[in-house]
Design a protein around this motif. Sequence first.
Motif, PDB file in Angstrom:
ATOM      1  N   LEU A 115       5.344   6.834   5.398  1.00 48.20           N
ATOM      2  CA  LEU A 115       4.413   7.629   4.594  1.00 48.20           C
ATOM      3  C   LEU A 115       5.007   8.020   3.247  1.00 48.20           C
ATOM      4  O   LEU A 115       6.173   8.409   3.156  1.00 48.20           O
ATOM      5  CB  LEU A 115       4.021   8.898   5.351  1.00 48.20           C
ATOM      6  N   ASP A 116       4.179   7.964   2.221  1.00 47.49           N
ATOM      7  CA  ASP A 116       4.544   8.570   0.943  1.00 47.49           C
ATOM      8  C   ASP A 116       4.410  10.083   1.027  1.00 47.49           C
ATOM      9  O   ASP A 116       5.212  10.815   0.448  1.00 47.49           O
ATOM     10  CB  ASP A 116       3.645   8.031  -0.171  1.00 47.49           C
ATOM     11  N   ALA A 131      10.207  12.981  -7.474  1.00 52.60           N
ATOM     12  CA  ALA A 131      10.104  14.364  -7.001  1.00 52.60           C
ATOM     13  C   ALA A 131       9.764  14.397  -5.511  1.00 52.60           C
ATOM     14  O   ALA A 131      10.267  15.248  -4.765  1.00 52.60           O
ATOM     15  CB  ALA A 131       9.048  15.116  -7.805  1.00 52.60           C
ATOM     16  N   ALA A 132       8.913  13.463  -5.071  1.00 54.06           N
ATOM     17  CA  ALA A 132       8.566  13.402  -3.647  1.00 54.06           C
ATOM     18  C   ALA A 132       9.790  13.059  -2.803  1.00 54.06           C
ATOM     19  O   ALA A 132      10.000  13.636  -1.728  1.00 54.06           O
ATOM     20  CB  ALA A 132       7.459  12.376  -3.428  1.00 54.06           C
ATOM     21  N   ARG A 133      10.617  12.130  -3.283  1.00 48.77           N
ATOM     22  CA  ARG A 133      11.836  11.787  -2.532  1.00 48.77           C
ATOM     23  C   ARG A 133      12.785  12.977  -2.462  1.00 48.77           C
ATOM     24  O   ARG A 133      13.389  13.248  -1.412  1.00 48.77           O
ATOM     25  CB  ARG A 133      12.521  10.581  -3.176  1.00 48.77           C
ATOM     26  N   ASP A 134      12.923  13.700  -3.570  1.00 48.63           N
ATOM     27  CA  ASP A 134      13.774  14.894  -3.570  1.00 48.63           C
ATOM     28  C   ASP A 134      13.234  15.944  -2.600  1.00 48.63           C
ATOM     29  O   ASP A 134      13.998  16.610  -1.892  1.00 48.63           O
ATOM     30  CB  ASP A 134      13.856  15.490  -4.975  1.00 48.63           C
ATOM     31  N   MET A 135      11.915  16.091  -2.569  1.00 49.74           N
ATOM     32  CA  MET A 135      11.299  17.037  -1.643  1.00 49.74           C
ATOM     33  C   MET A 135      11.628  16.661  -0.202  1.00 49.74           C
ATOM     34  O   MET A 135      11.952  17.522   0.627  1.00 49.74           O
ATOM     35  CB  MET A 135       9.786  17.061  -1.850  1.00 49.74           C
ATOM     36  N   GLY A 136      11.564  15.376   0.108  1.00 54.15           N
ATOM     37  CA  GLY A 136      11.881  14.919   1.456  1.00 54.15           C
ATOM     38  C   GLY A 136      13.325  15.207   1.837  1.00 54.15           C
ATOM     39  O   GLY A 136      13.607  15.595   2.975  1.00 54.15           O
ATOM     40  N   ARG A 137      14.244  15.032   0.893  1.00 53.23           N
ATOM     41  CA  ARG A 137      15.655  15.337   1.184  1.00 53.23           C
ATOM     42  C   ARG A 137      15.849  16.828   1.448  1.00 53.23           C
ATOM     43  O   ARG A 137      16.595  17.215   2.358  1.00 53.23           O
ATOM     44  CB  ARG A 137      16.539  14.866   0.024  1.00 53.23           C
ATOM     45  N   ARG A 138      15.173  17.656   0.662  1.00 53.51           N
ATOM     46  CA  ARG A 138      15.282  19.104   0.893  1.00 53.51           C
ATOM     47  C   ARG A 138      14.649  19.493   2.227  1.00 53.51           C
ATOM     48  O   ARG A 138      15.138  20.385   2.927  1.00 53.51           O
ATOM     49  CB  ARG A 138      14.622  19.866  -0.258  1.00 53.51           C
ATOM     50  N   ALA A 139      13.555  18.817   2.588  1.00 51.57           N
ATOM     51  CA  ALA A 139      12.894  19.107   3.864  1.00 51.57           C
ATOM     52  C   ALA A 139      13.832  18.801   5.030  1.00 51.57           C
ATOM     53  O   ALA A 139      13.919  19.574   5.991  1.00 51.57           O
ATOM     54  CB  ALA A 139      11.606  18.300   3.982  1.00 51.57           C
ATOM     55  N   ARG A 173       0.824  -1.200   0.000  1.00 59.19           N
ATOM     56  CA  ARG A 173       0.000   0.000   0.000  1.00 59.19           C
ATOM     57  C   ARG A 173       0.862   1.255   0.000  1.00 59.19           C
ATOM     58  O   ARG A 173       2.002   1.255   0.457  1.00 59.19           O
ATOM     59  CB  ARG A 173      -0.907   0.035   1.236  1.00 59.19           C
ATOM     60  N   ARG A 174       0.285   2.350  -0.518  1.00 54.09           N
ATOM     61  CA  ARG A 174       0.900   3.666  -0.384  1.00 54.09           C
ATOM     62  C   ARG A 174       0.114   4.437   0.671  1.00 54.09           C
ATOM     63  O   ARG A 174      -1.088   4.212   0.841  1.00 54.09           O
ATOM     64  CB  ARG A 174       0.908   4.396  -1.726  1.00 54.09           C
ATOM     65  N   ARG A 175       0.806   5.327   1.367  1.00 54.59           N
ATOM     66  CA  ARG A 175       0.190   5.914   2.560  1.00 54.59           C
ATOM     67  C   ARG A 175       0.321   7.431   2.611  1.00 54.59           C
ATOM     68  O   ARG A 175       1.397   7.985   2.386  1.00 54.59           O
ATOM     69  CB  ARG A 175       0.832   5.324   3.825  1.00 54.59           C
ATOM     70  N   LEU A 176      -0.801   8.050   2.952  1.00 53.82           N
ATOM     71  CA  LEU A 176      -0.830   9.435   3.381  1.00 53.82           C
ATOM     72  C   LEU A 176      -1.016   9.396   4.891  1.00 53.82           C
ATOM     73  O   LEU A 176      -1.628   8.465   5.413  1.00 53.82           O
ATOM     74  CB  LEU A 176      -1.999  10.182   2.748  1.00 53.82           C
ATOM     75  N   GLY A 177      -0.529  10.404   5.597  1.00 53.62           N
ATOM     76  CA  GLY A 177      -0.697  10.313   7.042  1.00 53.62           C
ATOM     77  C   GLY A 177      -0.572  11.628   7.769  1.00 53.62           C
ATOM     78  O   GLY A 177      -0.005  12.606   7.266  1.00 53.62           O
TER      79      GLY A 177
END
Length: 392
Positions: free
Chosen positions: A288-289, A358-366, A211-215
């Motif tokens: 979480l994704d 793009a989501a993974r890159d966003m997480g690294r920047r965060a 599954r993919r997850r929002l949380g």
Amino acid sequence: MSATDRVIVVAPVNITAANAIIVHLAAIADGLRERGADVEIVVPRLPEDAPSLRVLNGLGLPVHFAPAAPTTGILRMLRPLFMLPLLISLARSQPRPAFYIRFTVLTFILHVVLRLCGARTITEHNGWMADEIAQMGGGALYRAAAAAAQIFDAHAATSVRVVAPSLMRRLSHHGLAANKIFVAENGTDLEKFHPIDRETAITRMGFDRGRRRLGLLANLTRWQGTHCAIAAMEDIAAARDDVDLMIAGDGIEMANLKRQAAAGRAAARIHFLGQVPVEQANDFLNTLDIALAPFPADRPPGSPVKLRDYCAAGCAIVASDLPQNLEQLPPDVVCFHKADNPADMARAVLALLDEPAAARDMGRRARAFAETKWAWKNTVDAVTEHLHKFAK
């Protein structure tokens, strides 16, 4: 700050659960200790099985337990008064301490009495209480009393820490001298919250790998906006059959949120996990994704610890476009959606789910942003500076 400086951190609030309040308290106390202060903590007496006791015991600092006030109903507001005899005793002991006190209704009495005893005090204001009461349906008289108590509290303390510029502006409007207030945003524990392997996190939490997850990780009050996330799941579930919404936390809105979820078409895809132990919070976020912060447009001003923890854990984030979010989060670490707009929230979520790289890159920047901007060290440095100022 020298090793002979003594600071007593006071939390006249209910910290039975291991939530953001106890994490916040621990970060301030531990940070002051690292800067050479002799730190003690005062909290209401806790049940022996309270999760927050593990956090307090892990600090290795002296903890004083005041008599416990009622935890529900209007009598819970008397909690500061139950602490007063103990605090007076500590104020008269040697060496004379300074007090760092989290604001709540009636803490202005603590500042008045402690300053009459010759103590220095800092009050911490995390939001505008009258706005929070309005969110919970409180009447005009209750809101006016809360606003008056907050203004009195700020005037009674030696110094005032606020977590957002908007709070500073409000207190200044009520006659508080500019040199008495300082802004120090909340932070995050960069060691407790950090990126880990997603598969490892899923295994630890016992989640389905397919599954993919929002949380969300939140104290479930209306101003967290969880109702918007549940509504958005209608569109998200219709567009994708592999996505679930995970809601971690407890609070006064839990029953309402469960009813809302059960009434919708996506009920089977929405999971209420209850209170997640502090020790598992980082594991949860790393499953979480996308981490969600759908704060409503009328959310009271503040400095949400949740956003800082999301960034520290390296999460991709979808958040509402409140002014405080726009001010605090650069656009390359978050996808914004219109506040109180489930359809626009669903649009932002689905677009990010379609771009996992793009989501993974966003997480690294965060994570990099949290390391630079939101370490608790920055907050404690500001508190330490003011302890020095009024010690002179």
